[in-house]
Enzyme design. Structure first.
Site, PDB file in Angstrom:
ATOM      1  N   SER A  13       4.015 -48.217 -41.865  1.00 18.74           N
ATOM      2  CA  SER A  13       4.683 -47.523 -40.747  1.00 18.74           C
ATOM      3  C   SER A  13       6.185 -47.365 -40.988  1.00 18.74           C
ATOM      4  O   SER A  13       6.779 -46.366 -40.556  1.00 18.74           O
ATOM      5  CB  SER A  13       4.409 -48.239 -39.419  1.00 18.74           C
ATOM      6  OG  SER A  13       5.040 -49.494 -39.368  1.00 18.74           O
ATOM      7  N   MET A  90       4.275 -56.673 -49.982  1.00 19.87           N
ATOM      8  CA  MET A  90       4.031 -58.103 -49.816  1.00 19.87           C
ATOM      9  C   MET A  90       3.848 -58.836 -51.147  1.00 19.87           C
ATOM     10  O   MET A  90       2.899 -59.621 -51.317  1.00 19.87           O
ATOM     11  CB  MET A  90       2.803 -58.321 -48.928  1.00 19.87           C
ATOM     12  CG  MET A  90       2.913 -57.665 -47.559  1.00 19.87           C
ATOM     13  SD  MET A  90       4.344 -58.232 -46.618  1.00 19.87           S
ATOM     14  CE  MET A  90       3.806 -59.877 -46.191  1.00 19.87           C
ATOM     15  N   ARG A  91       4.731 -58.594 -52.091  1.00 17.29           N
ATOM     16  CA  ARG A  91       4.690 -59.305 -53.362  1.00 17.29           C
ATOM     17  C   ARG A  91       6.058 -59.889 -53.651  1.00 17.29           C
ATOM     18  O   ARG A  91       7.075 -59.241 -53.384  1.00 17.29           O
ATOM     19  CB  ARG A  91       4.346 -58.346 -54.520  1.00 17.29           C
ATOM     20  CG  ARG A  91       3.000 -57.700 -54.433  1.00 17.29           C
ATOM     21  CD  ARG A  91       1.864 -58.631 -54.720  1.00 17.29           C
ATOM     22  NE  ARG A  91       1.941 -59.236 -56.042  1.00 17.29           N
ATOM     23  CZ  ARG A  91       1.121 -60.205 -56.461  1.00 17.29           C
ATOM     24  NH1 ARG A  91       0.200 -60.687 -55.644  1.00 17.29           N
ATOM     25  NH2 ARG A  91       1.227 -60.710 -57.671  1.00 17.29           N
ATOM     26  N   HIS A 109      12.924 -57.296 -43.891  1.00 19.65           N
ATOM     27  CA  HIS A 109      12.292 -58.598 -43.652  1.00 19.65           C
ATOM     28  C   HIS A 109      12.280 -58.840 -42.145  1.00 19.65           C
ATOM     29  O   HIS A 109      13.310 -58.683 -41.484  1.00 19.65           O
ATOM     30  CB  HIS A 109      13.084 -59.698 -44.365  1.00 19.65           C
ATOM     31  CG  HIS A 109      12.473 -61.050 -44.188  1.00 19.65           C
ATOM     32  ND1 HIS A 109      11.348 -61.446 -44.886  1.00 19.65           N
ATOM     33  CD2 HIS A 109      12.794 -62.070 -43.367  1.00 19.65           C
ATOM     34  CE1 HIS A 109      11.013 -62.667 -44.497  1.00 19.65           C
ATOM     35  NE2 HIS A 109      11.867 -63.065 -43.591  1.00 19.65           N
ATOM     36  N   THR A 141      17.953 -59.361 -54.222  1.00 23.53           N
ATOM     37  CA  THR A 141      18.492 -60.096 -55.364  1.00 23.53           C
ATOM     38  C   THR A 141      17.416 -61.072 -55.830  1.00 23.53           C
ATOM     39  O   THR A 141      16.330 -61.127 -55.241  1.00 23.53           O
ATOM     40  CB  THR A 141      19.774 -60.870 -54.966  1.00 23.53           C
ATOM     41  OG1 THR A 141      19.433 -61.754 -53.878  1.00 23.53           O
ATOM     42  CG2 THR A 141      20.879 -59.932 -54.535  1.00 23.53           C
TER      43      THR A 141
HETATM   44  C1  GRF Z   1       7.073 -55.003 -41.172  1.00 17.74           C
HETATM   45  O1  GRF Z   1       7.171 -55.801 -40.045  1.00 17.74           O
HETATM   46  C2  GRF Z   1       8.065 -55.457 -42.221  1.00 17.74           C
HETATM   47  O2  GRF Z   1       9.240 -55.945 -41.687  1.00 17.74           O
HETATM   48  C3  GRF Z   1       7.305 -56.557 -42.899  1.00 17.74           C
HETATM   49  O3  GRF Z   1       5.970 -56.163 -42.904  1.00 17.74           O
HETATM   50  C4  GRF Z   1       5.742 -55.201 -41.881  1.00 17.74           C
HETATM   51  C5  GRF Z   1       5.282 -53.960 -42.568  1.00 17.74           C
HETATM   52  O4  GRF Z   1       4.813 -52.993 -41.693  1.00 17.74           O
HETATM   53  N1  GRF Z   1       7.873 -56.832 -44.196  1.00 17.74           N
HETATM   54  P1  GRF Z   1       4.538 -51.530 -42.219  1.00 17.74           P
HETATM   55  O5  GRF Z   1       3.619 -51.620 -43.436  1.00 17.74           O
HETATM   56  O6  GRF Z   1       5.859 -50.878 -42.556  1.00 17.74           O
HETATM   57  O7  GRF Z   1       3.838 -50.858 -41.082  1.00 17.74           O
END
Ligand code: GRF
Length: 208
Positions: A13, A90-91, A109, A141
Site C-alpha cells: 500500500s 521484510m528482509r 519503519h 545504513t
Molecule cells: C507498513 O506499515 C510499513 O511501515 C511496514 O510494513 C507495512 C507495509 O505495508 N514496514 P504495505 O506493504 O506498504 O501495505
C-alpha cells in the site's frame, strides 16, 4: 527524470501511494520497477496493472543472505535507479547492500525511531504503555533501523487500542509521509548532516 525502484514483500500500500502521488503531482521521476522477495506479493499485481515492471527475486531460492542480496542488487541495478525505496520490504539486508546504495536507499519503519527497531512495533509500543506511536522514513545504513531520519509521523495511542487498530491509524499517515519524503529526494530537497536530515525549503518533516 529520476528513476525509482521500489522493494516490497506483500500488500504494497505504501508503494501504491508513491506511484499514485508521482503521477498525480507530476514529480520529475518515474517508478521504473517494483521488486518483491515474495513472488505472491499482492503489490506485484498492482504494479503490473499500472504498466510498471514487476519483478520477483524469491529469497527462498538462495542459500544465504549474501547470495540473495547479490541477486537482488543485480535486479535493481538493471533498472538503473537513482533511488531505491523499501516499502514494506521484510528482509534484513547485508552491509554490502547498504554500502552499494548508500545515500539513495530509503525505508519506512512503523515506529518512532530510535524506539522499537525490529519487528512487532505496535505490539511493543502498546506493551510499553506508550501514549504516542508512529512511523519513520529514514535513509538505510548498515545498522538496522538506525539511519538518518527524513520524516516522522505521530499518532496518539488510544485507550483499548489493539495492535491492528494502532497499525491502521499509523498507516494513514504513512501514506502521506512516504510519498512526500520520496518527492523531496527526487527534487533534491534533502540535506544530510550526520544523522540529521533537513529539507532545504523548510517543509515540515513531522506528520500528524
Ligand atoms: C507498513 O506499515 C510499513 O511501515 C511496514 O510494513 C507495512 C507495509 O505495508 N514496514 P504495505 O506493504 O506498504 O501495505
Amino acid at each position: 527524470m529520476k528513476r525509482i525502484a521500489i522493494l516490497i514483500s506483500g500488500r504494497g500500500s505504501n508503494m501504491e501511494a508513491i506511484v499514485q502521488a508521482c503521477a498525480r503531482e507530476g514529480w520529475p521521476a518515474q517508478v521504473v520497477a517494483v521488486i518483491s522477495n515474495r513472488p505472491e506479493a499482492a503489490g506485484l499485481d498492482y504494479a503490473r496493472r499500472q504498466g510498471i515492471e514487476a519483478i520477483a527475486v524469491d529469497h527462498k531460492a538462495f542459500a544465504d543472505r549474501g547470495t540473495f542480496d547479490a541477486a537482488l542488487m543485480q535486479a535493481i541495478d538493471a533498472q538503473r535507479p537513482d533511488l531505491v525505496v523499501m516499502a514494506g520490504f521484510m528482509r534484513i539486508v547485508t552491509p554490502a547492500f547498504t554500502a552499494h546504495y548508500a545515500g539513495r536507499l530509503l525505508n519506512i519503519h512503523p515506529s518512532l525511531l530510535p524506539s522499537f527497531a525490529g519487528l512487532h512495533t505496535h505490539e511493543r509500543a502498546l506493551a510499553a504503555g506508550c501514549k504516542l506511536a508512529g512511523a519513520t522514513v529514514h535513509f538505510v545504513t548498515a545498522e538496522l533501523d538506525h539511519g538518518p531520519i527524513v520524516a516522522q509521523a505521530m499518532v496518539p495511542v488510544l485507550p483499548g487500542d489493539s495492535a491492528q487498530q494502532l497499525a491502521a491509524r499509523v498507516l494513514v499517515l504513512e501514506h502521506q509521509m512516504y510519498p512526500a519524503a520520496v518527492r523531496w529526494f527526487v527534487e533534491d530537497q534533502l540535506q544530510i548532516d550526520g544523522l540529521r536530515v533537513s529539507h532545504r525549503g523548510g517543509a515540515a518533516q513531522l506528520f500528524t
